[in-house]
Design a protein around this motif. Sequence first.
Motif, mmCIF file in Angstrom:
data_model
loop_
_atom_site.group_PDB
_atom_site.id
_atom_site.type_symbol
_atom_site.label_atom_id
_atom_site.label_comp_id
_atom_site.label_asym_id
_atom_site.label_seq_id
_atom_site.Cartn_x
_atom_site.Cartn_y
_atom_site.Cartn_z
ATOM 1 N N SER A 180 22.140 49.752 -44.164
ATOM 2 C CA SER A 180 21.411 49.679 -42.982
ATOM 3 C C SER A 180 22.330 50.205 -41.731
ATOM 4 N N ALA B 188 22.985 47.426 -39.572
ATOM 5 C CA ALA B 188 23.570 46.711 -39.132
ATOM 6 C C ALA B 188 25.180 47.215 -39.915
ATOM 7 N N ASP C 236 27.013 49.555 -38.378
ATOM 8 C CA ASP C 236 27.452 49.159 -37.109
ATOM 9 C C ASP C 236 28.981 48.032 -37.646
ATOM 10 N N ARG C 237 28.048 47.270 -37.976
ATOM 11 C CA ARG C 237 29.869 46.052 -38.917
ATOM 12 C C ARG C 237 30.991 46.933 -38.820
ATOM 13 N N GLY D 25 19.232 52.521 -34.913
ATOM 14 C CA GLY D 25 19.985 52.036 -34.894
ATOM 15 C C GLY D 25 21.949 52.813 -35.585
ATOM 16 N N ALA E 124 24.884 52.023 -33.183
ATOM 17 C CA ALA E 124 26.226 52.133 -33.712
ATOM 18 C C ALA E 124 27.171 52.812 -33.269
#
Length: 421
Positions: A93, A95, A98-99, A132, A136
Motif C-alpha cells: 500500500s 501507506a 510512506d512509512r 500515494g 510518499a
Amino acid sequence: MATETRPIGVQDWATRSHPVFSALPPLSLYIHLPWCVRKCPYCDFNSHEARGDIPEDAYIDALIADLEGALPSIWGRKVISIFIGGGTPSLFSDAAIDRLLSEVRARVALLPDAEITLEANPGTFERARFAGYFAAGVNRLSLGIQSFSDAHLKALGRIHDADEARLAAESALMIFGNVNFDLMYALPDQTTADAARDAEEALAFAPPHLSFYHLTLEPNTLFHRYPPALPDDDTAADIEDTIHAALDAAGYEHYETSAHAKPGRACRHNLNYWRFGDYLGIGAGAHSKLSFPQRIVRQIRYKQPQQYLSQVTQRAPVLEETEVTRDDVGFEFMLNALRLTDGVPTSLFAERTGFPLSLIARDVDEATRRGLMEPDPLRLQPTARGRRFLNDLQTLFLRAKPDRPAAHANVIVTSASDRGR
Ligand SMILES: C[S@@+](CC[C@H](N)C(=O)[O-])C[C@H]1O[C@@H](n2cnc3c(N)ncnc32)[C@H](O)[C@@H]1O
Ligand code: SF4
C-alpha cells in the motif's frame, strides 16, 4: 632512521592483496519487496507468489530492523539513490511505502535530490496507488509493461493486458513524469514487425527512460524447463537492430546494454552499479556490495521471505558474506563498466577498486588487440564489436583459477544482473 609507518611504495601498490581507497564510492540503497500475484514463467528473480495477504506491517518492521543492524557498515555516508524493487513492490500500500521511506530517512543521510525509484506492475489496483507513492517521496516509477500486445503478454504469463499497460503508462507519466518502461523482446513467436510495433507504441508515450531486455531462458524457470518457440538468432538480431534504430531516431541515448534514456535522464541508481559504486541491499535475498578502507565485501540476505523475517528477529539476516579478492575485482569491475556504451574514465578503476590499473592492463591490451575495446588510454570503453560480443569481452577479464573452471565463467557472465537488484 627507522620509522613505524611508511608511505605505500610502488612495490606495495603493485603487489598488495587488499584495496586502498582515497575515498569510498558513492552509496545507494536497494530495498527488496519479494511478493508477486503470480510467478511469471520466465522470471528468476527472488519473487514469491503471495498466497493470502502479504504481511505488510511485519515486513516493513523487518526492513527497518535490517537497516538498523546494517547502519554501522555505512556510518557517516550519504545515500545518493534508493531503488525499491521486487517482486512487485506495488502490491504494498502507499501507506506502507510512506512509512518505509520515513523510517529510512530518519536513519540514513539521504541526499536532498536523491533519486527514489519504485517498481510497479500495471494492474488496476496498483495504478490507484501511484499518487500515494508520489506523495510518499517516490520520484521515479519503473513500470513493468513487457509488451503492448495481448498475445505476447499472455504468452509471457502476465496478469495484465495491453489496455491496462496503456492506462498505467498514462497515469505514471501524469503523476511522476520521471518514468521508466521495462519491455522485453525476442518473445515467443515474435516477428520483427511485432517488436517494431511495441517500440512504436512505447515511444508514443515519450517516457524519459526505456529499458528493452532480450528475453533470456534462465535456469530454474518454467520457460527453461518447457522452452517456448523463440525467434531464431538472426530474427532476434534483426528485432534488436530494429528496436535500437527506432529508439535512436526518437532521440534516446543507448547508454547501457539494455537501457535507453532521453539526454540527462539515465537511471542514477543503476549507473552507480555499473560504475562499481557501493550499495546496501536490505530485504529478502537482497545483494550488497560495500567498501571499507581496506576491503570490499559482498553480502546476500536470506531469500525465503518467512526465513528472512525470522532471521531479522534474530538479528542475523545475512546468509552469505564474501570478500572481493584481488583476483576477482578486475573482472567484477569490468563486468559492470563494459555494459556502458561510453565505458568509464580509466582513473575510475583505481578509485572504485582500490587497486592499480596494472591489475587488468594485459587484458585491456588483449581486448584492444581483438578490436573489442577502444584504444583510448583515458577510457575503458567497449567498441561496437565489443558491445555485440559482450560476453566474450567480459570473459577476458576473468582470472582462471583451479576452483573456477571455464564453464563457471559463463554462468557468472550470463546471469550477471542487468535488471537492477
Ligand atoms: C525485477 S524485474 C520485475 C519487475 C516487475 N515485477 C515486473 O514484472 O514488471 C525487472 C525487469 O526484468 C525483466 N526481466 C525479468 N525476467 C527476464 C528474463 N528472463 N529475460 C529478460 N528480461 C527479464 C522484465 O522486463 C522486468 O520488468
Ligand atoms: S517478472 Fe515481475 S511480476 Fe513476474 S514473477 Fe518476476 S518479479 Fe514477479
